[in-house]
Write an enzyme that holds these catalytic residues in place. Structure first.
Site, PDB file in Angstrom:
ATOM      1  N   GLU A   1       0.848  -1.206   0.000  1.00 34.90           N
ATOM      2  CA  GLU A   1       0.000   0.000   0.000  1.00 34.90           C
ATOM      3  C   GLU A   1       0.870   1.238   0.000  1.00 34.90           C
ATOM      4  OE1 GLU A   1      -2.608  -0.452   3.333  1.00 34.90           O
ATOM      5  OE2 GLU A   1      -4.080  -1.581   2.186  1.00 34.90           O
TER       6      GLU A   1
ATOM      7  N   THR B   1      -7.658  -0.286 -19.753  1.00 36.28           N
ATOM      8  CA  THR B   1      -7.363  -1.630 -19.278  1.00 36.28           C
ATOM      9  C   THR B   1      -6.045  -2.045 -19.921  1.00 36.28           C
ATOM     10  OG1 THR B   1      -8.527  -2.616 -21.136  1.00 36.28           O
ATOM     11  CG2 THR B   1      -9.796  -2.330 -19.117  1.00 36.28           C
TER      12      THR B   1
ATOM     13  N   ASP C   1     -11.426   7.132 -22.062  1.00 33.46           N
ATOM     14  CA  ASP C   1     -11.315   5.727 -21.652  1.00 33.46           C
ATOM     15  C   ASP C   1     -10.954   4.931 -22.909  1.00 33.46           C
ATOM     16  OD1 ASP C   1     -11.638   3.096 -20.958  1.00 33.46           O
ATOM     17  OD2 ASP C   1     -13.600   3.351 -20.006  1.00 33.46           O
TER      18      ASP C   1
ATOM     19  N   ARG D   1      -4.802  -8.906 -16.846  1.00 34.37           N
ATOM     20  CA  ARG D   1      -6.030  -8.168 -16.494  1.00 34.37           C
ATOM     21  C   ARG D   1      -5.668  -7.078 -15.512  1.00 34.37           C
ATOM     22  NH1 ARG D   1      -9.499 -11.214 -18.820  1.00 34.37           N
ATOM     23  NH2 ARG D   1     -11.052  -9.593 -18.625  1.00 34.37           N
TER      24      ARG D   1
ATOM     25  N   LYS E   1      -6.736  -5.833 -23.111  1.00 34.43           N
ATOM     26  CA  LYS E   1      -7.460  -5.950 -24.380  1.00 34.43           C
ATOM     27  C   LYS E   1      -6.434  -5.865 -25.519  1.00 34.43           C
ATOM     28  CE  LYS E   1     -11.634  -4.504 -22.012  1.00 34.43           C
ATOM     29  NZ  LYS E   1     -12.731  -3.519 -21.859  1.00 34.43           N
TER      30      LYS E   1
END
Ligand code: PLP
Length: 416
Positions: free
Chosen positions: A55, A225, A199, A234, A228
């Protein structure tokens, strides 16, 4: 035998994974948002980096022992900056939707007005659909495509923006096959004093390879992302101007997420490294050539493509004139070993669960090494399946043909 522990210790899990690997090898993947990662990306994901809690950010962690993680995160950031020409990159978002949630959190307060593309016109759930957090937390107003041309109507976008005065304008899509005029969006946003958010989840790989215009130098903030067309694990990243770096970073952590997935960060770095190679440009060009060859072949068979063709990796087919709906088409093609996704068409008279169209894309087929010739063969398979949808014999012989084609183009896997 790279998976010997898993196969020996837990055959229940291992058997299922093997079956899925076989399915991926023997079937054709035309889902526009999917791809096959390289063996190197797969290997990076399966590492001890998953054991670590990190973190915070490089040099500012809430846990000790993060000096190696700092190095891997820095490397991923540097490569992403180079790939997209970004001033600032956050590589921690767990996936596309959480990345978008962080972007909204960084720039907006709940209830603020945002302008985004309608879902049934090609937008994404996280661009303001009422069932999604975005539509519930923020006051979304939506623009669409011109129903005649299937292309985003920038005059309408401007009209709505001037009338509604949104605090942010979102550009980007999940099912739109044309180039986006990023500069025009920016000009409209400047006129009304709105933030610009792109996006690029679907087209990031094509942008990285300079086959489509890059919004990163134009827009305030860009999310994508990584799984793709970018062909990574992912996950997602957020890119922004330096002046927004702090608010974006604190929206991701501690705003939205806890610890980052460090093994995925490593795999992102590997994927960005691959995308920086010259071969990735060839790959991206081939994705687009393949999509255009596929679209042409569909048109020859009398299929209707929204906007009449494609500039990128995908196309949406309106199946109304073929007396089919999306779900039925999906079922028929599943019988012959072809995966597609059903899709709405603009102003779809049918429900999103059973919409009037299908969406097809070429990134995964292109990764396997398929070219224009195979695209035409595949369109023929699809057309024959639709024409013979009630003839199980014909469908099973098509399934065999699909399998034979796949045998010549194995997917990249860890075991070679
Ligand atoms: C795929 C996609 C997302 C969401 O990504 P997930 O990783 O599935 O959450 C967000 N925006 C757009 C435009 C997409 O196409």
């Amino acid at each position: 035998m790279k998976y010997q522990h898993l196969s020996q210790q837990d055959s229940a899990v291992w058997e299922i994974i093997k079956k899925e690997e076989q399915r991926q090898n023997e079937e054709l993947e035309l889902i526009a948002s999917e791809n096959y990662v390289s063996p190197a990306v797969l290997e990076a994901m399966a590492t001890v980096l998953t054991n670590k809690y990190s973190e915070g950010y490089v040099g500012r962690r809430y846990y000790g022992g993060n000096y190696n993680i700092d190095d891997i995160e820095s490397l991923a950031i540097e490569r992403a900056k180079k790939l997209f020409g970004a001033e600032h990159v956050n590589v921690q978002p767990l996936s596309g939707s959480p990345a978008n949630a962080a972007v909204y959190m960084a720039f907006l307060n709940p209830g603020d007005k945002v302008l985004g593309l309608k879902l049934d016109h090609g937008g994404h759930l996280s661009h303001g659909h009422r069932v999604n957090f975005s539509g519930r937390l923020y006051n979304f107003v939506q623009y669409g495509v011109n129903l005649q041309t299937g292309i985003i109507d920038m005059a309408e976008v401007r009209e709505i923006a001037l009338r509604e005065k949104p605090k942010m304008i979102v550009a980007g899509f999940s099912a739109y096959s044309r180039e986006i005029d990023w500069q025009k969006f920016k000009d409209i946003a400047d006129e009304v004093g709105a933030y610009t958010f792109a996006d690029i989840a679907h087209i990031a790989g094509l942008i990285a390879a300079k086959q489509l215009t890059n919004p990163v130098p134009i827009f305030d903030v860009v999310s994508t992302t990584t799984h793709k067309t970018l062909r990574g694990p992912r996950g997602a990243i957020i890119m922004c101007r330096e002046k927004f770096a702090k608010q974006v970073d604190s929206a991701v952590f501690p705003g939205m997420q806890g610890g980052p997935h460090d093994h995925i960060t490593a795999a992102k770095a590997v994927a960005f490294g691959e995308a920086l190679q010259a071969e990735f440009v060839d790959y991206s060009r081939q994705i687009i050539s393949n999509a255009q060859a596929m679209a042409e072949e569909f048109i020859k068979f009398g299929y209707q493509i929204i906007s009449g063709g494609t500039d990128n990796h995908l196309m949406v087919l309106n199946l109304t004139n073929k007396n089919l709906v999306g779900k039925e088409a999906e079922k028929i093609l599943e019988k012959i070993g072809i995966s597609i996704s059903r899709s709405t068409i603009p102003n779809d008279p049918n429900s999103p669960l059973n919409p009037s169209g299908i969406r097809l894309g070429t990134p995964a087929l292109t990764t396997r090494g398929m070219k224009e010739k195979e695209m035409k063969i595949i369109v023929n398979f699809i057309n024959q399946a639709f024409q013979n949808k009630d003839q199980e014999n014909k469908l099973s012989s098509l399934k065999q043909e699909v399998k034979e084609l796949c045998n010549n183009f194995p997917i990249p896997t860890k075991e070679k």
